[in-house]
Structures are given as C-alpha cells and as structure tokens.
Motif scaffolding. Sequence first.
Motif, PDB file in Angstrom:
ATOM      1  N   GLN A 130       0.800  -1.223   0.000  1.00  0.00           N
ATOM      2  CA  GLN A 130       0.000   0.000   0.000  1.00  0.00           C
ATOM      3  C   GLN A 130       0.836   1.278   0.000  1.00  0.00           C
ATOM      4  O   GLN A 130       0.472   2.246  -0.657  1.00  0.00           O
ATOM      5  N   ASP A 131       1.917   1.296   0.752  1.00  0.00           N
ATOM      6  CA  ASP A 131       2.653   2.543   0.968  1.00  0.00           C
ATOM      7  C   ASP A 131       4.090   2.473   0.460  1.00  0.00           C
ATOM      8  O   ASP A 131       4.956   3.201   0.934  1.00  0.00           O
ATOM      9  N   VAL A 132       4.339   1.600  -0.501  1.00  0.00           N
ATOM     10  CA  VAL A 132       5.697   1.426  -1.024  1.00  0.00           C
ATOM     11  C   VAL A 132       5.661   1.634  -2.529  1.00  0.00           C
ATOM     12  O   VAL A 132       4.743   1.190  -3.213  1.00  0.00           O
ATOM     13  N   GLY A 133       6.660   2.331  -3.044  1.00  0.00           N
ATOM     14  CA  GLY A 133       6.725   2.517  -4.488  1.00  0.00           C
ATOM     15  C   GLY A 133       7.548   3.715  -4.870  1.00  0.00           C
ATOM     16  O   GLY A 133       8.328   4.241  -4.067  1.00  0.00           O
ATOM     17  N   THR A 134       7.388   4.160  -6.099  1.00  0.00           N
ATOM     18  CA  THR A 134       8.114   5.318  -6.621  1.00  0.00           C
ATOM     19  C   THR A 134       7.123   6.281  -7.268  1.00  0.00           C
ATOM     20  O   THR A 134       6.271   5.861  -8.049  1.00  0.00           O
ATOM     21  N   LEU A 135       7.234   7.537  -6.919  1.00  0.00           N
ATOM     22  CA  LEU A 135       6.433   8.583  -7.542  1.00  0.00           C
ATOM     23  C   LEU A 135       7.358   9.418  -8.420  1.00  0.00           C
ATOM     24  O   LEU A 135       8.269  10.070  -7.927  1.00  0.00           O
ATOM     25  N   SER A 136       7.126   9.382  -9.718  1.00  0.00           N
ATOM     26  CA  SER A 136       7.935  10.158 -10.662  1.00  0.00           C
ATOM     27  C   SER A 136       7.159  11.403 -11.073  1.00  0.00           C
ATOM     28  O   SER A 136       6.051  11.299 -11.589  1.00  0.00           O
ATOM     29  N   ILE A 137       7.756  12.557 -10.835  1.00  0.00           N
ATOM     30  CA  ILE A 137       7.110  13.839 -11.099  1.00  0.00           C
ATOM     31  C   ILE A 137       7.870  14.554 -12.206  1.00  0.00           C
ATOM     32  O   ILE A 137       9.077  14.781 -12.091  1.00  0.00           O
ATOM     33  N   ALA A 138       7.171  14.903 -13.274  1.00  0.00           N
ATOM     34  CA  ALA A 138       7.764  15.692 -14.361  1.00  0.00           C
ATOM     35  C   ALA A 138       7.282  17.127 -14.227  1.00  0.00           C
ATOM     36  O   ALA A 138       6.083  17.380 -14.099  1.00  0.00           O
ATOM     37  N   THR A 139       8.217  18.068 -14.260  1.00  0.00           N
ATOM     38  CA  THR A 139       7.834  19.461 -14.054  1.00  0.00           C
ATOM     39  C   THR A 139       8.911  20.394 -14.592  1.00  0.00           C
ATOM     40  O   THR A 139       9.963  19.946 -15.062  1.00  0.00           O
ATOM     41  N   THR A 140       8.636  21.684 -14.537  1.00  0.00           N
ATOM     42  CA  THR A 140       9.602  22.686 -14.960  1.00  0.00           C
ATOM     43  C   THR A 140      10.477  23.094 -13.773  1.00  0.00           C
ATOM     44  O   THR A 140      10.179  22.772 -12.625  1.00  0.00           O
ATOM     45  N   HIS A 141      11.548  23.838 -14.075  1.00  0.00           N
ATOM     46  CA  HIS A 141      12.451  24.253 -13.008  1.00  0.00           C
ATOM     47  C   HIS A 141      11.742  25.099 -11.968  1.00  0.00           C
ATOM     48  O   HIS A 141      11.942  24.908 -10.765  1.00  0.00           O
TER      49      HIS A 141
ATOM     50  N   PRO B 242       5.168  20.237  -0.719  1.00  0.00           N
ATOM     51  CA  PRO B 242       4.385  19.023  -0.924  1.00  0.00           C
ATOM     52  C   PRO B 242       5.229  17.745  -0.946  1.00  0.00           C
ATOM     53  O   PRO B 242       4.808  16.719  -0.402  1.00  0.00           O
ATOM     54  N   VAL B 243       6.405  17.799  -1.550  1.00  0.00           N
ATOM     55  CA  VAL B 243       7.253  16.599  -1.601  1.00  0.00           C
ATOM     56  C   VAL B 243       7.718  16.208  -0.201  1.00  0.00           C
ATOM     57  O   VAL B 243       7.706  15.024   0.171  1.00  0.00           O
ATOM     58  N   THR B 244       8.110  17.191   0.589  1.00  0.00           N
ATOM     59  CA  THR B 244       8.543  16.910   1.963  1.00  0.00           C
ATOM     60  C   THR B 244       7.405  16.321   2.785  1.00  0.00           C
ATOM     61  O   THR B 244       7.598  15.333   3.524  1.00  0.00           O
TER      62      THR B 244
ATOM     63  N   ARG C 198       6.929  12.410   4.502  1.00  0.00           N
ATOM     64  CA  ARG C 198       6.584  12.164   5.897  1.00  0.00           C
ATOM     65  C   ARG C 198       5.396  11.214   6.002  1.00  0.00           C
ATOM     66  O   ARG C 198       5.353  10.358   6.881  1.00  0.00           O
ATOM     67  N   GLN C 199       4.442  11.380   5.091  1.00  0.00           N
ATOM     68  CA  GLN C 199       3.269  10.511   5.100  1.00  0.00           C
ATOM     69  C   GLN C 199       3.586   9.114   4.581  1.00  0.00           C
ATOM     70  O   GLN C 199       3.032   8.123   5.070  1.00  0.00           O
TER      71      GLN C 199
END
Length: 314
Positions: free
Chosen positions: A90-101, A111-113, A117-118
């Motif tokens: 449930q709480d294990v994995g990888t979140l890949s975020i694509a964004t600008t600088h 939000p990432v920090t 924590r969550q």
Amino acid sequence: MNLHQFRFVQEAARRNLNLTETAKALYTSQPGVSKAILELEEELGVDIFSRHGKRLRSITEPGRQVLKSIEIIMREVGNLKRIGEEYSKQDVGTLSIATTHTQARYVLPGPVTQLRRQFPQVNIGLHQGSPDQVARMLIDETADVGLATESLSQFEELVTLPAYEWQHVLVMRAEHPLAQVERIDLEQLAQQPLVSYHPSFTGRTRIDRAFAQRQLTPNIVLEAIDSDVIKTYVRLGLGIGIVAEMAVREDPPGGELVSRPLGHLLGQNVARIAFKRGAYLRNYVYSFAELLSDRLNRTLLQRAMSGEASDYDL
C-alpha cells in the motif's frame, strides 16, 4: 495471439521499424521478433507492416489501428500490475514527477517533503524539462504526474486539471527608477531592457500576448528557463526581470532586489496537474495532488480520470 507479440509490434514501431534495435531493447533475437510479428499478422489476417524484402518499410493503415488497440491492451496490463502492487504494498513505491524548473524549485519542496513524511517508503523522482517535455514524459510513462503552466492541456492523451493560479512579478535592483513606482504600466516596461523566460516556459505566452494587444514590442535582452538565472542577471544590471511570483517569496525584505506585481498587466496564470489518460493512480499519487492544491481531492481526480470532471468543477 499473446502479449509477447503485442510487445514486439509496439517496440518495432517505437524503434522506427528497426528490428535489430527492437531485438536489443527486448533482449531477444531478431529472427524471434520477425517470427512473432509474422505470426500475429497471419492470425489477424492483415499486414501490420509493409516490407521491402525482410526489412520493415512502413506501418500499414490496418497496422495503425492494430497499434492503437495494442497500446490500450499494454496500458491495461500495466494497470493490472500497478493494481497488484497497490494492494500488496500500500505505501511502497516510486512517484515520478515531471515538471519545470520553477515548479521544482519553488512549489514542490513543501508538498514533496510532506509526502515523504506521510509515505516514508515512497521514493520520489523529479524530472525537469520544458512543458512539452513534461507532457511527453507522461505520455511515455516516464512520469506518473506532471506539473506545468504551459502546453499540458493541448495533449489529448492527458487528463489535466487546474491546480493553482499565480501572477508574474517585476524584479529590479532597489536603486532602479521603477522601484519607486507602485503601479507600473506596459509602456514603461516596453522602454526597459527585459530579462525573462524562454517563450515555452512559465507563462511567457501571456507576457507576449499582453504586449501584442497594446501593439508594443518588449525589448527582451536575455531569455532563460531558470528564475534564479533571471534574477542573477538583473542583479548584474543587465535589465529588469519578469519572473513567476513564487520565485521571489523567499527573497528577504530590504534586499538587493525589489519586486512589483504584474497581474493587473499580464493577468493570472494557471498551473496545471496532469496524468496520462487511463493511468491507474496509486494512493500516494492522490495524496500528492491533495498536498499540491486544496482544489484537488481523490473524488475529483477519480471523476477526472473517468472523463466526468471538467475545469468548471474546480
């Protein structure tokens, strides 16, 4: 008919019909790839590819339709795998975020920090690029979620929702004459050397449109994709800068640079969050969206991914 055949056909299309490269990418032999594709064509009764000798030359018209169906099938297979992982871990994995600088530097740290924590067992990958590159990373499934101001809503393959609004601000050295002006107009800006974003980044199209509507030509002396770079050249006296408001929030009061809001001249920009249409979103993806914007929640995202929600709902 099997998944191996689908995978071989899909990869051959991705590799510009080069079967040698296809075989390398799939860790198999070229004859094996050719045989699998031929067997699928025989079973379907149509040619997916036209050939010159043993070489693939182009994708046929029925082949294009077959590839569309294969893409849907393979995407759903990926979703099945993710569903299994979702419920087994449930709480294990990888979140890949694509964004600008700008988003990565000024918006995402909070939000990432909080997400870490969550979900301490979720690893996070940040992929930075232009808005078009952000969209492509989502479409190619290099990233799970994208965030940018420009371009994302133009791609039919993506589901996008407005996350938050922001405005541009003018930054200049404290001794600059315009630092004494509380409400600056476009005519004053047009007379100054300007340092701002590259045309494909961070609301630049809105800046250009505002000047064009007043039949003014801005004197852009330097373009960059990085807000910090823009501010650096402003400090050096190259000109005055136009940056996103989040790029000055951390600047200390009374510092070397001062800022003035430009929303009354350039309007509001909308940063959008995006996902690949049809993708399966894990629990922590929903949580990340909720941390990013109080406009977003699991129910709304689920409706959007099923095609039921629109911008109006926000």
